[in-house]
Write a protein that holds these residues in place. Structure first.
Motif, PDB file in Angstrom:
ATOM      1  N   LEU A  26      -0.191  -2.721  10.193  1.00  0.00           N
ATOM      2  CA  LEU A  26       0.902  -3.205   9.343  1.00  0.00           C
ATOM      3  C   LEU A  26       2.174  -2.402   9.593  1.00  0.00           C
ATOM      4  N   GLY A  30       5.609  -3.942  10.816  1.00  0.00           N
ATOM      5  CA  GLY A  30       6.840  -3.741  10.057  1.00  0.00           C
ATOM      6  C   GLY A  30       7.970  -3.208  10.912  1.00  0.00           C
ATOM      7  N   SER A  43       9.171   0.615   7.002  1.00  0.00           N
ATOM      8  CA  SER A  43       7.755   0.493   7.317  1.00  0.00           C
ATOM      9  C   SER A  43       7.033   1.820   7.063  1.00  0.00           C
ATOM     10  N   THR A  65      -0.469  -6.489   0.188  1.00  0.00           N
ATOM     11  CA  THR A  65       0.435  -6.839  -0.907  1.00  0.00           C
ATOM     12  C   THR A  65       1.352  -5.677  -1.257  1.00  0.00           C
ATOM     13  N   LYS A  68       3.838  -4.917   1.723  1.00  0.00           N
ATOM     14  CA  LYS A  68       4.895  -5.913   1.803  1.00  0.00           C
ATOM     15  C   LYS A  68       5.935  -5.706   0.700  1.00  0.00           C
ATOM     16  N   ARG A  69       5.460  -5.446  -0.513  1.00  0.00           N
ATOM     17  CA  ARG A  69       6.375  -5.258  -1.639  1.00  0.00           C
ATOM     18  C   ARG A  69       7.273  -4.034  -1.430  1.00  0.00           C
ATOM     19  N   TYR A  71       7.959  -2.528   1.419  1.00  0.00           N
ATOM     20  CA  TYR A  71       8.808  -2.736   2.603  1.00  0.00           C
ATOM     21  C   TYR A  71      10.086  -3.463   2.217  1.00  0.00           C
ATOM     22  N   LYS A  72       9.943  -4.522   1.429  1.00  0.00           N
ATOM     23  CA  LYS A  72      11.104  -5.320   1.023  1.00  0.00           C
ATOM     24  C   LYS A  72      11.962  -4.564   0.009  1.00  0.00           C
TER      25      LYS A  72
END
Length: 216
Positions: A26, A30, A43, A65, A68-69, A71-72
């Motif tokens: 991941l 990223g 990342s 999950t 991703k959260r 990272y954003k």
């Protein structure tokens, strides 16, 4: 039925290894999504954040999950944070090269002090991401606390350097492991050492240590 004894230990280590391998993939994805330039720092922050949750007895965390959260959410702030560190490192490196190129006693003395400053910078940098995901602070407090931690806890600073160097050296010797553990294993070790230090610092009331609420 929960396994116990040596079977249970093997199972837990294998489970951890698979989680770290998945997290490392991941992390690489990223970085790729951000084309490297703007993908590396968010990342890396997301990876450290997942590891922190895993080490806080949340071993069943939904890795994708959470990654991703974070990272954003941390995309812009983490890039500002990371590139500030990068610029500081570049300034120290250029200054060291400049003064090393001058053959005078004063330039030699200045080069020595810049080298010491560079060593402190590197040790502080190793704390940067663990501190970032562990506390909510402003940029000034992050840099200040990284420096204070290194100067006031030299033994832990040495452990952090060794915690980075040995797995890095191992990955270089066995490059086939890099896609699976190149970032996550180093991050796991650095986060483990940092957590022990943070726990001890939180138990001591120190006027020099900026404390705030945790991210979670």
């Amino acid at each position: 039925m929960e396994l116990t004894g040596w079977r249970g230990a093997i199972y837990r280590y294998m489970d951890l290894a698979m989680k770290l391998a998945y997290l490392n993939i991941l992390w690489l994805v990223g970085i790729f999504i951000g084309l490297g330039i703007v993908g590396f720092f968010p990342s890396t922050v997301a990876m450290f954040s997942v590891i922190r949750k895993m080490q806080d007895d949340d071993i069943d965390i939904k890795i994708f999950t959470h990654f991703k959260r974070e990272y954003k959410k941390e995309f812009i702030k983490s890039n500002l944070f990371g590139y500030t560190w990068a610029i500081l490192g570049l300034i120290i490196y250029v200054d060291l090269l400049f003064f090393r190129g001058i053959s005078t006693l004063w330039s030699l003395i200045i080069s020595f002090f810049i080298f010491i400053l560079g060593a402190i910078y590197v040790a502080s940098l190793l704390y940067a991401f663990p501190l970032y995901v562990h506390y909510k602070l402003n940029f000034k407090q992050y840099f200040k606390n990284c420096l204070l931690i290194v100067l006031s806890n030299p033994l832990f600073a040495v452990l952090m350097v060794l915690g980075f160097y040995f797995p890095y050296y191992f990955m270089i010797k066995v490059p086939g492991l890099i896609p699976f553990f190149g970032g996550s294993l180093i991050s796991f070790i650095l986060m483990s050492i940092s957590n022990k230090l943070f726990t001890s610092l939180e138990g001591v009331k120190s006027p020099n240590y900026e404390r705030n609420e945790k991210n979670y």
